[in-house]
Enzyme design. Structure first.
Site, short mmCIF file in Angstrom:
data_model
loop_
_atom_site.label_atom_id
_atom_site.label_comp_id
_atom_site.label_asym_id
_atom_site.label_seq_id
_atom_site.Cartn_x
_atom_site.Cartn_y
_atom_site.Cartn_z
N GLU A 1 85.50 88.76 21.73
CA GLU A 1 86.53 88.10 22.56
C GLU A 1 87.80 88.95 22.63
OE1 GLU A 1 85.57 85.87 24.43
OE2 GLU A 1 83.72 85.35 23.39
N ASP B 1 80.60 93.57 23.57
CA ASP B 1 79.61 93.61 22.48
C ASP B 1 79.76 94.88 21.65
OD1 ASP B 1 78.44 91.17 22.99
OD2 ASP B 1 76.78 91.99 24.17
ZN LIG Z 1 82.14 87.75 26.55
#
Ligand SMILES: [Zn+2]
Length: 684
Positions: free
Chosen positions: A520, A588
């Site tokens: 995030e 990621d």
């Molecule tokens: Zn995301």
């Protein structure tokens, strides 16, 4: 500007209503607490340096087939299912006779109305009647637009979208926003592409629309003509729509103008009248996401007969209400959206659909009860500590970046420091006291809850941005970053195993929730997030040279993921769209790196004793890999390849680790092995 999330739920089934059905198809056992780290999931016959996803998840994948009532089954869904049982306990108490708080009463009555199949069955199609009568009475284009305003105010998506969102250039203020919309299928591609699968989907869609018109009382021959009309009208809207990938660039959806300007640009939309009738407060300026959509559809509003538009509005009404109506509607709705589109073999048992509908419609009330039951103050504190550890790692990472100038770094530090952390649940609970909930009126309840939410969003127009308002309910197993708010948000639902467990070592928790937090955080600095500054304004804070360096690195990631296959079956092979998934893949890769750095800051260089035969470094990567263990039907995989900005679990794991030198060291991987990328991509 859409929020950037961790994971997307089924796009088709997340409609305003829950799907409904009379018979309980199965009563599965209450799921057990999910392990954070699952030795039995590992496929030891696979070399982790050859296929790390298979190594982490191989046995899980083999032993956890997709339940009949799901189209996708992974660790996220396991936890989601676990939460659904907790919510059912809450709602079962709340709907039963006894002493209740006003909140319990409200959610209990809502749930009871959804579970009351006898009443729903008795009503049949009658809840459609008022809407159908209004549409039948339309005699002119201004009246058509009045009905569009009425439908939208009650939560029925039709023709275009109207909402509020922070001003892209002054995020302190929330303004009105209109944008493209009005499609029933999950993406414009379904209407425009000519491959065999798209052609088949349009055919099935048309059959489905015909069936629904028949259930609503139309003659088969009339219904067949109307279904054709619906497809033609929606194809017109699709042609005017901008594609998903282009919409990821904020400048493509940034067109602030005077309300009279867009009204003049697309006069057939009767926008001046529309804005007055929408129920929104009066405003003078707004953002128009896609002006071309309004210009193009303006022409269609003149050339397509009024009767065709009325048919389209009737369809949008039936489609929206279907899951709340009697069994024949529910079954037909499921046959297309569930069975055909996503490969889900059975509809979920009624109680699950009713729990989820209560969460969708009165989620902050149900969430308040959920938090009382599951999430203490200590949960908030320990998560905050983890967030701070990951933020420190990001600062450290920025300091070490060789390709970024000091000038841009200073701006990046400022943005990082300004990020607001929201954990568990909102500081202030939403007040639903004005929503009328009746035990014998499920469709009415959903309609009133939708109208309440639309009004709540409209009322933000031309007011200071409400940064305390959450976009997800507390039980949700997900997380998000909002570029216009510059905040990261972690609902209570995700702050438990397999993401976080007090019984687990740091390595496992950092590989789980640590990577989620890092993911995030990285969204603030992905190809989209980087265009917003510390205050959430669309403002370029990069030197030209640094921006070029960023784009070069981002392109590496985009090309890497475009080479991965999302689904391969008898209908052909579909690759991932590396540009659509670029932000999520960047997050990621970045999240994995940051969480690993944070873990190293804790355990230092002292060699720790292996647990279960794995070093802390290996446990970190395994925990990450196992978060994404999943099985997905080929049908759902196809929908997701077109619509989902996230990569499938396999590539979230194997795509990220092949760029990670730390991974390769932890597992002793050698050059030339598949999990060692020759030209590793690294943005952050
Ligand atoms: Zn995301």
């Amino acid at each position: 500007m859409r929020i950037r999330i961790l994971f997307v739920v089924s796009l088709l089934l997340a409609a305003a209503f829950c799907l409904a059905q009379t018979a309980e198809t199965s009563t599965p056992e209450r799921p057990k607490q999910i392990p954070s780290f699952d030795l039995t999931a590992i496929d030891k016959t696979t070399d982790p340096c050859v296929d790390f996803y298979q190594y982490s998840c191989g046995n899980w994948i083999k032993n956890n087939p997709i339940p009949a009532d799901k189209s996708r089954w992974g660790r996220f869904n396991e936890l989601d299912e676990y939460n659904v049982y907790i919510l059912r306990d809450i709602l079962t108490v709340a709907q039963a006779p006894g002493q209740h708080t006003p909140i319990q009463e409200k959610v209990g009555d809502f749930y009871a109305s959804c579970m009351d199949e006898a009443t729903i069955e008795r009503k049949g199609a009658t809840p459609l009647e008022p809407g159908m009568a209004r549409i039948a009475a339309i005699k002119s284009r201004p009246q058509l637009i009045s009905q569009v305003a009425h439908m939208q105010a009650n939560g029925i998506q039709t023709l275009f979208s109207f909402r509020s969102s922070p001003d892209l250039h002054d995020s302190r203020l929330t303004i009105a926003t209109i944008d493209q919309g009005g499609l029933s299928l999950p993406d414009r591609d379904y209407y425009l592409k000519d491959d065999a699968k798209s052609v088949e989907t349009r055919q099935k869609f048309q059959e489905h629309v015909k069936k629904m018109f028949e259930l609503a009382g139309d003659r088969p021959d009339v219904a067949a003509v109307q279904a054709k009309t619906v497809l033609a009208v929606e194809t017109g809207l699709a042609k005017a729509a901008m594609d998903r990938t282009a919409r990821r660039d904020p400048k493509n959806i940034d067109h602030k103008m005077h309300a009279t300007e867009i009204a003049a640009l697309a006069p057939n939309f009767e926008l001046t009248q529309y804005f007055t009738e929408s129920g929104a407060p009066k405003f003078t300026t707004l953002n128009v996401g896609n002006p071309d959509f309004f210009k193009q559809v303006n022409g269609q509003l003149a050339t397509v007969p009024l009767d065709d538009w009325k048919t389209y509005l009737r369809w949008r009404t039936i489609d929206t209400y279907a899951p709340g109506l009697s069994k024949d509607f529910v079954d037909a709705d499921f046959a297309f959206k569930g069975l055909y589109m996503t490969g889900q073999r059975e509809i979920e048992p009624r109680w699950k659909r009713c729990v989820k509908s209560t969460d969708r419609n009165l989620g902050m009330a149900l969430g308040e009860l959920y938090v009382d039951k599951t999430f203490g103050l200590e949960g908030k504190e320990r998560t905050l500590k983890l967030v701070q550890a990951i933020e420190n790692a990001m600062h450290q990472d920025l300091e070490q970046l060789s390709w970024m100038s000091d000038a841009t770094k200073q701006q990046a530090y400022a943005k990082l420091t300004a990020i607001v952390n929201n954990i568990g649940y909102p500081d202030q609970w939403r007040d639903y006291s004005t929503v009328v909930v009746k035990r014998d009126d499920y469709v009415g309840n959903v309609e009133r809850a939708s109208a309440f939410e639309v009004k709540r969003q409209y009322n933000k127009i031309d007011k200071p941005t409400d940064r305390k308002d959450w976009s997800m309910t507390p039980p949700t197993v997900n997380a998000y970053y909002r570029p216009t708010m510059n905040d990261i948000n972690f609902p209570a639902g995700i702050l438990q195993a397999p993401f976080y467990s007090m019984n687990m070592d740091d390595a496992v928790n950092y590989g789980g929730i640590g990577v989620v937090i890092g993911h995030e955080l990285t969204h603030g600095f992905d190809d989209q997030g980087r265009k917003f500054d510390a205050e959430g304004n669309l403002k370029d804070w990069w030197t030209a040279e640094d921006a070029k360096e960023f784009e070069k690195r981002a392109s590496c990631t985009a090309d890497e993921y475009s080479s991965f296959v999302a689904v391969k079956d008898d209908k052909g092979e579909v690759h991932l769209n590396g540009r659509l998934t670029l932000g999520e893949n960047t997050a990621d890769n970045g999240g994995l790196k940051l969480a690993y750095m944070a873990l190293m800051n804790i355990i230092g260089s002292t060699p720790a004793k292996p647990i279960d035969g794995y070093t802390p470094e290996q446990r970190f990567f395994l925990a990450y890999g196992q978060i994404w263990c999943q099985n997905v039907t080929p049908q759902q995989s196809r929908v997701l390849a077109i619509t989902d900005p996230h990569s499938p679990g396999r590539w979230r794991v194997s795509g990220a680790v092949q760029n990670s030198a730390a991974f390769q060291k932890a597992w002793g991987c050698k050059e030339g092995q598949p999990m060692v990328r020759e030209n590793a991509c690294r943005v952050w």
